[in-house]
Design a protein around this motif. Structure first.
Motif, short mmCIF file in Angstrom:
data_model
loop_
_atom_site.label_atom_id
_atom_site.label_comp_id
_atom_site.label_asym_id
_atom_site.label_seq_id
_atom_site.Cartn_x
_atom_site.Cartn_y
_atom_site.Cartn_z
N ARG A 129 -26.20 -66.75 -13.94
CA ARG A 129 -25.60 -67.50 -15.06
C ARG A 129 -24.40 -68.32 -14.56
N SER A 130 -24.58 -68.99 -13.43
CA SER A 130 -23.50 -69.79 -12.86
C SER A 130 -23.28 -71.05 -13.70
N LYS A 131 -22.04 -71.55 -13.69
CA LYS A 131 -21.66 -72.61 -14.62
C LYS A 131 -20.69 -73.59 -13.98
N ASN A 169 -27.35 -71.33 -8.63
CA ASN A 169 -27.61 -72.62 -9.28
C ASN A 169 -27.00 -72.61 -10.68
N ALA A 170 -26.42 -73.72 -11.07
CA ALA A 170 -25.80 -73.79 -12.39
C ALA A 170 -26.86 -73.82 -13.49
N THR A 171 -26.62 -73.03 -14.52
CA THR A 171 -27.51 -73.03 -15.68
C THR A 171 -26.80 -73.50 -16.95
N ALA A 172 -25.48 -73.76 -16.86
CA ALA A 172 -24.74 -74.27 -18.01
C ALA A 172 -23.58 -75.13 -17.53
N PRO A 181 -26.46 -69.52 -27.61
CA PRO A 181 -26.99 -68.47 -26.73
C PRO A 181 -27.65 -69.02 -25.46
N GLY A 182 -27.94 -70.32 -25.41
CA GLY A 182 -28.52 -70.90 -24.22
C GLY A 182 -27.65 -70.74 -22.98
N ALA A 183 -26.34 -70.61 -23.17
CA ALA A 183 -25.45 -70.45 -22.02
C ALA A 183 -25.74 -69.18 -21.24
#
Length: 481
Positions: free
Chosen positions: A262-264, A293-296, A387-389
């Protein structure tokens, strides 16, 4: 992986193409000795082509292998041996596969672009070469070797002897994490991920060729039940996985979990070319399948403007068969790709994929051979608590959310790596005070950036080792009363 049970007994064998079958064979490896199993499975490429036959270990055999690993003398490999193993991994023919043959086979089965496997050859070799120095750097100051006679001191001691590794298939570089355990003296029993037994098999072959004691290395492909048996039998376990793994093993204090990243990124400045480069690199590097890898992306600016700019760039990533040098996104069997995309669509909760309209034939790229590439998704959200974050999927998929300073770092909690885009050291330091954010990067650094001895999710050695007191009496007769 379709299992096919066959008759047979456990016998010594090599890892090679089966005569007459055209299938590459991966046997069990028990304390450094290869063996056949009566239970086997055929491993297919993402296009459905049968490519390998994998021998599977039942739970009882897993327990017996852990017991076997405990036998044999102490023989922790030194830095020279580990460095030599890294050279072999990158350059040698191992288990019957030259480096390029390994890369293509791994890519075709795991669906990861072959370019990822190719650069991982050097990344893994570099990690092998540096693991000895890394363990020394991780050791707390004041902890040393065995005290001299007459001294009582602190020593760095293992918490056990055998470490089970429940490995993933998302990226070859993930396997370098268990090298730390080997350098600390643990005997390893690895249950590989379903779609990538090739990388740990190659690593273990390199280590054995370099001179690591055989009883320190075992490879046991198998089911969840096999994994459970290993976790139960080993002293400690390193388990990779998502929320399901956390639910399965999170209660066990002997288990070290490596879960979703859950990297951002936190974007606080203007939408510049440099900022877009860093965000897109963070999202799409290595086909978006790393936990770093960034997901948010949270932004102080207009999230719609940022999302459109990201979608324009990310939509250029090429969908191609994984063994092609052009491939930039993951590939799955066609039905699995559609199912994963449907899973995402069912969890939008008002978010809009602003990249989807850029794909004339849709976000799932049918490659015409039974497989499909997963094109990037850029999901525009209208609130920071969407919640997508917290949703992490195995392809380039990024949620773009609004953020206001008054909210603090609450919306960014539970983050493996956070890049603060902008020139605000005080903001980065504030992020570092949020304990659930494990790594903070300030400035134009992609979320996967790391130093030679920087922690990934804390130091693994701190989970495997502990400080203990140890001392010996002085030499010679005791002093008079």
């Amino acid at each position: 992986m379709a299992a096919t049970t066959e008759t047979g007994t456990e016998t010594e064998t090599g890892t090679e193409t089966e005569a007459g079958s055209g299938l590459y064979e991966i046997p069990l490896l028990r304390a450094g000795r290869s063996a056949r199993s009566a239970e086997q499975a055929v491993l297919c490429g993402v296009d459905g082509t049968p490519l390998a036959r994998v021998h599977l270990a039942p739970p009882l055999l897993a327990r017996l292998t852990v017991a076997q690993a405990r036998t044999g003398p102490e023989s922790t490999p030194d830095a020279r041996v580990l460095g030599r193993a890294g050279e072999l991994f990158a350059t040698a023919t191992l288990n019957g596969l030259a480096p390029e043959e390994y890369c293509e086979l791994q890519a075709r089965v795991a669906g990861v672009p072959v370019t990822v496997a190719r650069h991982s050859l050097q990344d893994v070799a570099k990690t092998f070469a540096g693991v000895g120095g890394r363990v020394l750097a991780e050791r707390p100051a004041g902890l040393g070797a065995t005290p001299a006679p007459g001294e009582i001191n602190a020593v760095w001691a293992r918490r056990g002897e055998v470490l089970a590794v429940i490995a993933p298939s998302n990226n070859p570089g993930t396997h370098t994490q268990w090298l730390t355990a080997l350098a600390c003296g643990y005997r390893l029993v690895v249950r590989p991920g379903t779609r990538d037994p090739f990388t740990p098999a190659r690593m273990i072959a390199a280590l054995l060729e370099a001179g690591v004691a055989p009883h320190y290395l075992s490879l046991l492909p198998g089911s969840h039940a096999t994994g459970d048996a290993l976790v139960e039998a080993a002293d400690l376990s390193l388990v990779f996985g998502g929320d399901a793994a956390e639910q399965r093993y999170g209660h066990d204090r002997r288990v070290v979990l490596r879960g979703p990243g859950r990297s951002k990124l936190l974007h606080t400045g203007p939408v510049t070319e440099q900022a877009l480069d860093v965000i897109c690199d963070s999202v799409g590097y290595d086909a978006g399948m790393r936990c770093t890898n960034a997901t948010a992306v949270f932004t102080e600016g207009d999230p719609a403007v940022l999302a459109e700019a990201l979608a324009e760039r990310l939509a250029r990533l090429t969908a191609a068969p994984p063994q092609s040098a052009a491939a930039q996104v993951p590939v799955l069997p066609l039905a699995e790709a559609h199912a994963l995309r449907a899973h995402l669509d069912a969890r939008l909760e008002g978010a809009v994929d602003v990249a989807a309209g850029r794909y004339p034939d849709g976000p799932v790229a049918d490659l015409g051979d039974g497989s499909a590439g997963l094109r990037p998704a850029v999901l525009l959200c209208d609130r920071s608590d969407h919640p997508g974050a917290r949703i992490e999927l195995s392809f380039p998929c990024v949620w773009v959310l609004p953020w206001r300073r008054a909210e603090g770092f609450g919306p960014l909690r539970d983050t493996l790596a956070l890049t603060v885009l902008g020139d605000e050291p005080e903001l980065a330091l504030a992020a570092l005070r949020e304990r659930s954010i494990r790594k903070v990067l300030l400035g134009p650094l992609p979320t996967y950036s790391a130093g030679d001895v920087s922690p990934h999710d804390g130091y693994l050695s701190h989970e495997l080792m502990e400080a203990r007191g140890f001392g010996t009496a002085p030499l010679g007769p005791p002093p008079p009363f």
